[in-house]
Design a protein around this motif. Structure first.
Motif, mmCIF file in Angstrom:
data_model
loop_
_atom_site.group_PDB
_atom_site.id
_atom_site.type_symbol
_atom_site.label_atom_id
_atom_site.label_comp_id
_atom_site.label_asym_id
_atom_site.label_seq_id
_atom_site.Cartn_x
_atom_site.Cartn_y
_atom_site.Cartn_z
ATOM 1 N N ILE A 1 146.744 79.266 -36.452
ATOM 2 C CA ILE A 1 145.375 78.835 -36.736
ATOM 3 C C ILE A 1 144.710 78.257 -35.485
ATOM 4 O O ILE A 1 143.480 78.313 -35.346
ATOM 5 C CB ILE A 1 145.339 77.849 -37.934
ATOM 6 N N THR A 2 145.502 77.737 -34.566
ATOM 7 C CA THR A 2 144.931 77.250 -33.307
ATOM 8 C C THR A 2 144.354 78.413 -32.496
ATOM 9 O O THR A 2 143.284 78.292 -31.888
ATOM 10 C CB THR A 2 146.013 76.514 -32.486
ATOM 11 N N ARG A 3 145.053 79.549 -32.531
ATOM 12 C CA ARG A 3 144.515 80.755 -31.875
ATOM 13 C C ARG A 3 143.208 81.181 -32.547
ATOM 14 O O ARG A 3 142.223 81.496 -31.857
ATOM 15 C CB ARG A 3 145.548 81.882 -31.957
ATOM 16 N N ALA A 4 143.184 81.171 -33.876
ATOM 17 C CA ALA A 4 141.958 81.549 -34.590
ATOM 18 C C ALA A 4 140.809 80.626 -34.196
ATOM 19 O O ALA A 4 139.672 81.072 -33.975
ATOM 20 C CB ALA A 4 142.188 81.504 -36.099
ATOM 21 N N ARG A 5 141.114 79.331 -34.094
ATOM 22 C CA ARG A 5 140.063 78.378 -33.716
ATOM 23 C C ARG A 5 139.559 78.641 -32.303
ATOM 24 O O ARG A 5 138.362 78.482 -32.017
ATOM 25 C CB ARG A 5 140.599 76.954 -33.891
ATOM 26 N N GLY A 6 140.430 79.049 -31.432
ATOM 27 C CA GLY A 6 140.008 79.405 -30.081
ATOM 28 C C GLY A 6 139.114 80.642 -30.077
ATOM 29 O O GLY A 6 138.107 80.707 -29.361
ATOM 30 N N GLU A 7 139.475 81.616 -30.887
ATOM 31 C CA GLU A 7 138.651 82.828 -30.968
ATOM 32 C C GLU A 7 137.286 82.520 -31.573
ATOM 33 O O GLU A 7 136.272 83.120 -31.194
ATOM 34 C CB GLU A 7 139.391 83.906 -31.768
ATOM 35 N N VAL A 8 137.252 81.589 -32.512
ATOM 36 C CA VAL A 8 135.971 81.164 -33.085
ATOM 37 C C VAL A 8 135.105 80.507 -32.009
ATOM 38 O O VAL A 8 133.917 80.818 -31.864
ATOM 39 C CB VAL A 8 136.194 80.196 -34.266
ATOM 40 N N ARG A 9 135.707 79.618 -31.270
ATOM 41 C CA ARG A 9 134.954 78.936 -30.196
ATOM 42 C C ARG A 9 134.395 79.949 -29.201
ATOM 43 O O ARG A 9 133.196 79.932 -28.873
ATOM 44 C CB ARG A 9 135.874 77.944 -29.460
ATOM 45 N N ASP A 10 135.242 80.858 -28.748
ATOM 46 C CA ASP A 10 134.794 81.855 -27.767
ATOM 47 C C ASP A 10 133.719 82.764 -28.347
ATOM 48 O O ASP A 10 132.758 83.133 -27.663
ATOM 49 C CB ASP A 10 135.992 82.691 -27.297
ATOM 50 N N GLY A 11 133.877 83.127 -29.613
ATOM 51 C CA GLY A 11 132.903 84.004 -30.257
ATOM 52 C C GLY A 11 131.554 83.336 -30.420
ATOM 53 O O GLY A 11 130.501 83.934 -30.132
ATOM 54 N N ILE A 12 131.568 82.094 -30.868
ATOM 55 C CA ILE A 12 130.295 81.377 -31.040
ATOM 56 C C ILE A 12 129.605 81.205 -29.683
ATOM 57 O O ILE A 12 128.379 81.315 -29.574
ATOM 58 C CB ILE A 12 130.511 80.016 -31.735
ATOM 59 N N ALA A 13 130.396 80.962 -28.653
ATOM 60 C CA ALA A 13 129.807 80.804 -27.318
ATOM 61 C C ALA A 13 129.010 82.048 -26.929
ATOM 62 O O ALA A 13 127.903 81.955 -26.384
ATOM 63 C CB ALA A 13 130.908 80.523 -26.285
ATOM 64 N N VAL A 14 129.559 83.214 -27.221
ATOM 65 C CA VAL A 14 128.855 84.464 -26.897
ATOM 66 C C VAL A 14 127.609 84.612 -27.768
ATOM 67 O O VAL A 14 126.512 84.910 -27.275
ATOM 68 C CB VAL A 14 129.798 85.676 -27.085
ATOM 69 N N SER A 15 127.772 84.400 -29.084
ATOM 70 C CA SER A 15 126.617 84.535 -29.988
ATOM 71 C C SER A 15 125.516 83.549 -29.614
ATOM 72 O O SER A 15 124.324 83.862 -29.702
ATOM 73 C CB SER A 15 127.042 84.283 -31.437
ATOM 74 N N LEU A 16 125.921 82.359 -29.200
ATOM 75 C CA LEU A 16 124.949 81.307 -28.918
ATOM 76 C C LEU A 16 124.039 81.694 -27.747
ATOM 77 O O LEU A 16 122.832 81.405 -27.760
ATOM 78 C CB LEU A 16 125.685 79.992 -28.621
ATOM 79 N N GLU A 17 124.626 82.363 -26.778
ATOM 80 C CA GLU A 17 123.825 82.761 -25.621
ATOM 81 C C GLU A 17 122.693 83.701 -26.066
ATOM 82 O O GLU A 17 121.527 83.519 -25.695
ATOM 83 C CB GLU A 17 124.741 83.453 -24.597
ATOM 84 N N TYR A 18 123.052 84.663 -26.909
ATOM 85 C CA TYR A 18 122.034 85.589 -27.410
ATOM 86 C C TYR A 18 121.063 84.880 -28.356
ATOM 87 O O TYR A 18 119.835 85.081 -28.279
ATOM 88 C CB TYR A 18 122.697 86.781 -28.110
ATOM 89 N N ALA A 19 121.609 84.039 -29.244
ATOM 90 C CA ALA A 19 120.772 83.333 -30.228
ATOM 91 C C ALA A 19 119.732 82.464 -29.528
ATOM 92 O O ALA A 19 118.571 82.396 -29.934
ATOM 93 C CB ALA A 19 121.653 82.487 -31.152
ATOM 94 N N ARG A 20 120.135 81.809 -28.448
ATOM 95 C CA ARG A 20 119.180 80.991 -27.678
ATOM 96 C C ARG A 20 118.081 81.857 -27.079
ATOM 97 O O ARG A 20 116.907 81.470 -27.055
ATOM 98 C CB ARG A 20 119.912 80.263 -26.552
ATOM 99 N N SER A 21 118.471 83.039 -26.619
ATOM 100 C CA SER A 21 117.489 83.895 -25.944
ATOM 101 C C SER A 21 116.399 84.373 -26.895
ATOM 102 O O SER A 21 115.293 84.670 -26.479
ATOM 103 C CB SER A 21 118.195 85.091 -25.283
ATOM 104 N N VAL A 22 116.733 84.443 -28.182
ATOM 105 C CA VAL A 22 115.719 84.863 -29.159
ATOM 106 C C VAL A 22 115.225 83.691 -30.007
ATOM 107 O O VAL A 22 114.359 83.876 -30.873
ATOM 108 C CB VAL A 22 116.248 85.991 -30.087
#
Lengths: 307, 307
Positions: free
Chosen positions: A128-149
């Motif tokens: 589950i720690t790996r899953a949490r890391g993947e969530v963090r990394d994924g949100i970081a990517v989405s956030l960059e795009y979400a901010r741009s729009v």
């Protein structure tokens, strides 16, 4: 604290609540008409419901009915068994952000995902720690795009009983820690403060069903409201039944369970939240068996009397 | 980390695991014989099972079979609808402490209780903060008596999905906060340190089923092992199934779910825990339908292979 007793101005209907009526699946266009007929000013629809009707048609109907969104359900489900799965999740979240923008949603709600495959009964891994890391990394990517729009992302901490299949972010504290990591408040680092009360780029959708039990809930709600931009992007209500017969689809109508709804709304309003109270009830055995008129009338009555 | 692969020296059986065999209730005296026949050195029995056989007979049988206890289940359930109920709960906990002493248990496990009446579907009140206060006050009274007879009390944080009915202490952090409040570590205040590694008067029973999802689990396990007396009084294992079909009685056999058992045992052993790994499985649909021989043999095999 706002007085909800005389109208349902601040009631929003999460359309999952009316997804099934009298045991039958009901399309979003009909649900929107039902909400409009009862003077409901806001809804929070699900992507599959929007897709079934067609997003452009939904956008036109929202405008014609003068209904706004209190959120859009949902992005997330980042963890995956392999790199191709992770890329597909990122692409899908980008589409969800675009759809939220098309529908003029105030935020995209993120059910972040957990152990990939667990929802199908075949977890690809148990870490589950790996899953949490993947969530963090994924949100970081989405956030960059979400901010741009200009689309705020609202992480929804899910009840720990859904930690294997649906979301490995399970407390408000954990969600806010992640917000602080990925989206440091816009004073200081960025040099340019947002307006007080403006939504943060990354915040939370607080659902009483998932969080009512948390001994740190009040403390973390206070924390969520601090800073120059609020992390409290959405507030969901229903009730926790005792006993609860199913881990997913046995949510109660407000007032039928043990959640101290008035107290919790007081906490979020004291922390600055002034938006909709969104009713989200999944109920295979009870409310989804009733007529939409019955469910909607009860939502309105309970919004006034107990929320 | 201890090597469990070659024997089951550190296996304990919580006797709820064998309470029902092939769908039938089985008495504790028979369960103890079954455990002894398989070389199990320790059990953790439930009060109702002990009462059904008679505590003196159980004590004699334990001695004859050379079986010790890894804990005694259970005290707690402090919150009540009125003062008479609170007094009755305190009296009952005093009896539980006496029974634990008679059976030479290393600790009395506390399932602390939650909203009174919720277990019967009729909560007397909804204020979980009040319930938590009644738990704190109740444990304080029990602790005074428990110290006088030398019986450590082990608070078991229960999964948040059981916060309404069974226990309003739901995370290890919350349990340890309460331990620190009611039982400040014996250096300083009391002037007389206990032996390093000795159990604290008040500690925790850590069950992976209840706590596996907690993002602060490792951090709090480290905390539990610090100080001059260990708070880690018991360690319970089973597994979290995906999907889980029932909120109480659908626990999985170790290895059949998503809990990282080796990792978690590593954490508790790094924090100084050197006691039994106690198997506690409530399983209406699966293990309680199987023969006791099958269940016990599987517990032993999985203890060696995956715990």
């Amino acid at each position: 604290m706002r007085d909800f007793s005389t109208d349902h101005h601040w009631l929003s209907i999460n359309t999952a609540t009316l997804r099934r009526q009298s045991g039958q699946e009901v399309a979003l266009d009909l649900i929107m008409d039902q909400c409009a007929a009862r003077g409901v000013r806001a809804i929070s629809p699900w992507r599959d419901q929007v897709a079934a009707v067609g997003i452009d048609k939904v956008a036109r109907q929202l405008k014609a009915l003068d209904i706004e969104l209190s959120g859009y359900c949902r992005g997330g489900f980042y963890p995956a068994a392999d790199a191709a799965g992770l890329r597909a999740a990122l692409d899908d979240n980008r589409r969800a952000i675009d759809e939220a923008k098309t529908l003029n949603a105030p935020c995209l709600v993120l059910v972040v995902g957990a152990l990939p495959g667990a929802l199908q009964g075949k977890p690809a891994y148990k870490d589950i720690t790996r899953a949490r890391g993947e969530v963090r990394d994924g949100i970081a990517v989405s956030l960059e795009y979400a901010r741009s729009v200009g689309m705020p992302l609202a992480i929804e901490p899910l009840h720990p009983m859904q930690a294997a299949e649906r979301a490995c972010i399970n407390t408000l504290e954990q969600a806010l820690d992640l917000c602080d990591e990925l989206d440091p408040l816009p004073t200081g680092e960025y040099g340019q403060g947002q307006l007080a009360g403006a939504p943060a780029s990354l915040g939370v959708a607080l659902d009483v069903y998932h969080c009512w039990w948390d001994p740190k809930l009040q403390q973390q709600i206070v924390r969520a409201g601090q800073g120059s931009a609020s992390r409290l992007l959405a507030y969901h209500v229903c009730d926790w039944l005792a006993p609860t017969r199913d881990l997913l689809n046995d949510r109660g109508m407000m007032g039928d369970g043990v959640v101290e709804l008035r107290k919790l709304r007081g906490w979020v309003e004291d922390a600055g939240y002034a938006g909709y109270s969104e009713v989200e009830i999944f109920s295979t055995l009870d409310w989804w068996q009733r007529s939409g008129e019955d469910t909607l009338a009860t939502c309105i009555e309970r919004h006034r009397s107990v929320v």
